[in-house]
Design an enzyme around this catalytic site. Sequence first.
Site, PDB file in Angstrom:
ATOM      1  N   ALA A   1      -2.283   5.753   1.313  1.00  0.00           N
ATOM      2  CA  ALA A   1      -3.551   4.838   1.650  1.00  0.00           C
ATOM      3  C   ALA A   1      -3.492   4.287   2.893  1.00  0.00           C
ATOM      4  CB  ALA A   1      -3.267   3.610   0.288  1.00  0.00           C
TER       5      ALA A   1
ATOM      6  N   LEU B   1       1.035  -1.186   0.061  1.00  0.00           N
ATOM      7  CA  LEU B   1      -0.020   0.065   0.193  1.00  0.00           C
ATOM      8  C   LEU B   1       0.793   1.296  -0.071  1.00  0.00           C
ATOM      9  CD1 LEU B   1      -2.881  -0.775   2.412  1.00  0.00           C
ATOM     10  CD2 LEU B   1      -3.171  -0.204   0.280  1.00  0.00           C
ATOM     11  N   ASP B   2       0.584   2.094  -0.723  1.00  0.00           N
ATOM     12  CA  ASP B   2       1.314   3.539  -0.824  1.00  0.00           C
ATOM     13  C   ASP B   2       1.126   4.204   0.538  1.00  0.00           C
ATOM     14  OD1 ASP B   2       2.164   3.056  -3.328  1.00  0.00           O
ATOM     15  OD2 ASP B   2       0.681   4.333  -4.400  1.00  0.00           O
ATOM     16  N   PRO B   3       2.307   4.963   0.925  1.00  0.00           N
ATOM     17  CA  PRO B   3       2.045   5.656   2.307  1.00  0.00           C
ATOM     18  C   PRO B   3       0.813   6.469   2.441  1.00  0.00           C
ATOM     19  CG  PRO B   3       4.251   5.980   1.219  1.00  0.00           C
ATOM     20  CD  PRO B   3       3.512   5.305   0.227  1.00  0.00           C
TER      21      PRO B   3
END
Length: 317
Positions: free
Chosen positions: A41, A37-39
């Site tokens: 998100a 997961l991207d930061p």
Amino acid sequence: MDGILVINKPAGMTSFDVIARLRKQYKQKKFGHAGTLDPMASGVLVVLAGRACKLLPFLKDTDKEYIARCELGASYDTDDITGKLEAIRPVTLDFDVQSLLDSFKGEQHQLVPKAAAKKVDGKKLYEYLREGKEVPKVYSDITIYDIRALDVPQWMDDFVTLASEEKTEATEGEAAEKEQNEQIELEERESVQKADFSFWVSCSSGTYVRSICRDFGEKSGNLAAMSALQRTKANGFTIEEAEDLEAPEHTLHPMDRLLDLPKVDYETPGDIRNGKTIHFQSEYDQVLMMDGNEVLAIYTRKFRDRDLFSCTRGLWQ
């Protein structure tokens, strides 16, 4: 600790930050995760602990579900609001949100964001972007199973002004000013009021939700970017099962929940624990060997026309 943890990742942390926190909490090094997961998100992050880390090569790409917020009025080089502001445009709300979202359903040839980790000629797309080089266009074949608006676009309290953004970045040095001048003509523009709305989407693995936001903007005659993202389902686990990272203890789910393999409760589990090649009849080419509720190993058929199986991955220790 051997099994699966389901963490509700907070926004602002990397997936590795979550792993580092769990290693410290449980005083155990063997942790991994399925699906970064991207930061920016939040949401479902499936974490593998101990022997479960051996399952990573066998995990199949699974369908996922998200709730996202789409912001209208500006575009960014990353297709989300964490990137560099590229352009602004007055917002028009002369469209039906659900009708436009419905146009995304089905198989799509989706343009990957410039800030993605996809590789071209051995270099990730975001590396081209960081170096100020032209980012190659890369497309990905994905499927949107369902997508629904959760609210209607609302005017936001804040405004975006491209001119002020340019002036701020120009003060950081001549190089930054030159780069900015190449991207956008420096001209005075009025502040533009933004609008945003939320939507839920069920999609195949590999789907970029920020690309959906960007493309929604194009279809509606606006500029758009993703402003928030929550993953609500991944690898068969839902947001209702996800637990706070700060919880003193976390539920340990059995390893077999991650594997979509038929289970075989073999009559002599000692042979499995010793990694022996075994004979048994099965219509499947790969199976999960069990001893009651304990996962022992993944076994694979050695020859297509014979009931001979060998150990592909031992999970008993």
